[in-house]
Design a protein around this motif. Structure first.
Motif, PDB file in Angstrom:
ATOM      1  N   UNK A   1       0.690  -1.231   0.003  1.00  0.00           N
ATOM      2  CA  UNK A   1       0.027  -0.225   0.133  1.00  0.00           C
ATOM      3  C   UNK A   1       0.935   1.164   0.060  1.00  0.00           C
ATOM      4  N   UNK A   2       0.320   2.449  -0.502  1.00  0.00           N
ATOM      5  CA  UNK A   2       1.091   3.704  -0.422  1.00  0.00           C
ATOM      6  C   UNK A   2      -0.032   4.734  -0.435  1.00  0.00           C
ATOM      7  N   UNK A   3       0.578   5.935   0.027  1.00  0.00           N
ATOM      8  CA  UNK A   3      -0.580   7.063   0.312  1.00  0.00           C
ATOM      9  C   UNK A   3      -0.298   7.859  -0.930  1.00  0.00           C
ATOM     10  N   UNK A   4      -1.374   8.643  -1.136  1.00  0.00           N
ATOM     11  CA  UNK A   4      -1.282   9.653  -2.323  1.00  0.00           C
ATOM     12  C   UNK A   4      -1.908  11.174  -1.725  1.00  0.00           C
ATOM     13  N   UNK A   5      -1.424  12.240  -2.355  1.00  0.00           N
ATOM     14  CA  UNK A   5      -1.765  13.718  -2.125  1.00  0.00           C
ATOM     15  C   UNK A   5      -2.055  14.022  -3.537  1.00  0.00           C
ATOM     16  N   UNK A   6      -2.658  15.234  -3.389  1.00  0.00           N
ATOM     17  CA  UNK A   6      -2.684  16.155  -4.675  1.00  0.00           C
ATOM     18  C   UNK A   6      -2.076  17.258  -4.596  1.00  0.00           C
ATOM     19  N   UNK A   7      -1.927  17.932  -5.876  1.00  0.00           N
ATOM     20  CA  UNK A   7      -1.132  19.125  -5.898  1.00  0.00           C
ATOM     21  C   UNK A   7      -1.932  19.737  -7.161  1.00  0.00           C
ATOM     22  N   UNK A   8      -1.985  21.177  -7.129  1.00  0.00           N
ATOM     23  CA  UNK A   8      -2.396  22.010  -8.039  1.00  0.00           C
ATOM     24  C   UNK A   8      -1.414  22.713  -9.083  1.00  0.00           C
ATOM     25  N   UNK A   9      -0.161  22.514  -8.554  1.00  0.00           N
ATOM     26  CA  UNK A   9       1.189  22.833  -9.201  1.00  0.00           C
ATOM     27  C   UNK A   9       2.245  21.763  -9.018  1.00  0.00           C
ATOM     28  N   UNK A  10       2.192  20.848 -10.161  1.00  0.00           N
ATOM     29  CA  UNK A  10       3.218  19.595 -10.028  1.00  0.00           C
ATOM     30  C   UNK A  10       4.605  20.079 -10.175  1.00  0.00           C
ATOM     31  N   UNK A  11       5.014  21.053 -11.184  1.00  0.00           N
ATOM     32  CA  UNK A  11       6.597  21.647 -11.128  1.00  0.00           C
ATOM     33  C   UNK A  11       6.881  22.003  -9.944  1.00  0.00           C
ATOM     34  N   UNK A  12       6.108  22.747  -9.355  1.00  0.00           N
ATOM     35  CA  UNK A  12       6.535  23.578  -7.948  1.00  0.00           C
ATOM     36  C   UNK A  12       6.602  22.720  -6.857  1.00  0.00           C
ATOM     37  N   UNK A  13       5.767  21.675  -7.063  1.00  0.00           N
ATOM     38  CA  UNK A  13       5.811  20.607  -6.110  1.00  0.00           C
ATOM     39  C   UNK A  13       7.055  19.605  -6.238  1.00  0.00           C
ATOM     40  N   UNK A  14       7.220  19.182  -7.279  1.00  0.00           N
ATOM     41  CA  UNK A  14       8.416  18.252  -7.565  1.00  0.00           C
ATOM     42  C   UNK A  14       9.737  19.235  -7.133  1.00  0.00           C
ATOM     43  N   UNK A  15       9.778  20.201  -7.401  1.00  0.00           N
ATOM     44  CA  UNK A  15      10.854  21.233  -7.032  1.00  0.00           C
ATOM     45  C   UNK A  15      11.192  21.270  -5.446  1.00  0.00           C
ATOM     46  N   UNK A  16      10.133  21.479  -4.757  1.00  0.00           N
ATOM     47  CA  UNK A  16       9.966  21.363  -3.395  1.00  0.00           C
ATOM     48  C   UNK A  16      10.619  20.223  -2.832  1.00  0.00           C
ATOM     49  N   UNK A  17       9.956  18.941  -3.182  1.00  0.00           N
ATOM     50  CA  UNK A  17      10.154  17.783  -2.646  1.00  0.00           C
ATOM     51  C   UNK A  17      11.529  17.516  -2.993  1.00  0.00           C
ATOM     52  N   UNK A  18      12.140  17.705  -4.216  1.00  0.00           N
ATOM     53  CA  UNK A  18      13.516  17.204  -4.689  1.00  0.00           C
ATOM     54  C   UNK A  18      14.596  18.057  -4.258  1.00  0.00           C
TER      55      UNK A  18
END
Length: 125
Positions: free
Chosen positions: A7-24
């Motif tokens: 199993x895994x969890x999921x979250x949503x985002x309205x800005x995938x590029x900004x979200x990717x930069x933040x997490x990475x």
């Protein structure tokens, strides 16, 4: 039936590029992208899916906790990386940096670009 499901969890985002930069870049996590979805590869081996959602509404609870051996050191480093910590009011007993002590585990909350609430929390808590 599902006891052995990975199993895994999921979250949503309205800005995938900004979200990717933040997490990475800001948090330093391994992030992969496939078909417009992000996968966070966490140190525990768990994966978290982040998917695009135009009408995203962040949850009002902590979606992802990062256990750390020293919350103060983690907060210091995240502040240096530009993370802003949440302050929920005096009843939470938070210090000026947003760290709560003495009311459960030592913890500090922050958000990702989509407003999802994350925390650094005392390891073992």
């Amino acid at each position: 039936m599902l006891a052995r499901s990975p199993a895994f969890s999921g979250l949503s985002s309205n800005d995938i590029p900004a979200t990717r930069r933040f997490y990475a870049e800001t948090l330093g996590l391994e992030v992969t992208e496939e078909n417009g979805n992000l996968t966070l590869h966490l140190g525990s081996g768990v994966q978290v899916l982040i998917y695009p959602k135009d009408d995203h509404q962040p949850a009002s609870y902590t979606c992802l906790n990062f256990p750390v051996p020293d919350v103060d050191a983690a907060v210091d480093e995240l502040l240096r990386r530009g993370v802003k910590f949440e302050h929920y009011g005096p009843e939470f007993g938070q210090d000026e940096r947003g760290v709560m002590r003495g009311n459960g585990p030592t913890i500090a909350w922050f958000t990702d670009p989509a407003g999802n609430i994350l925390s650094v929390i005392e390891a073992g808590a």
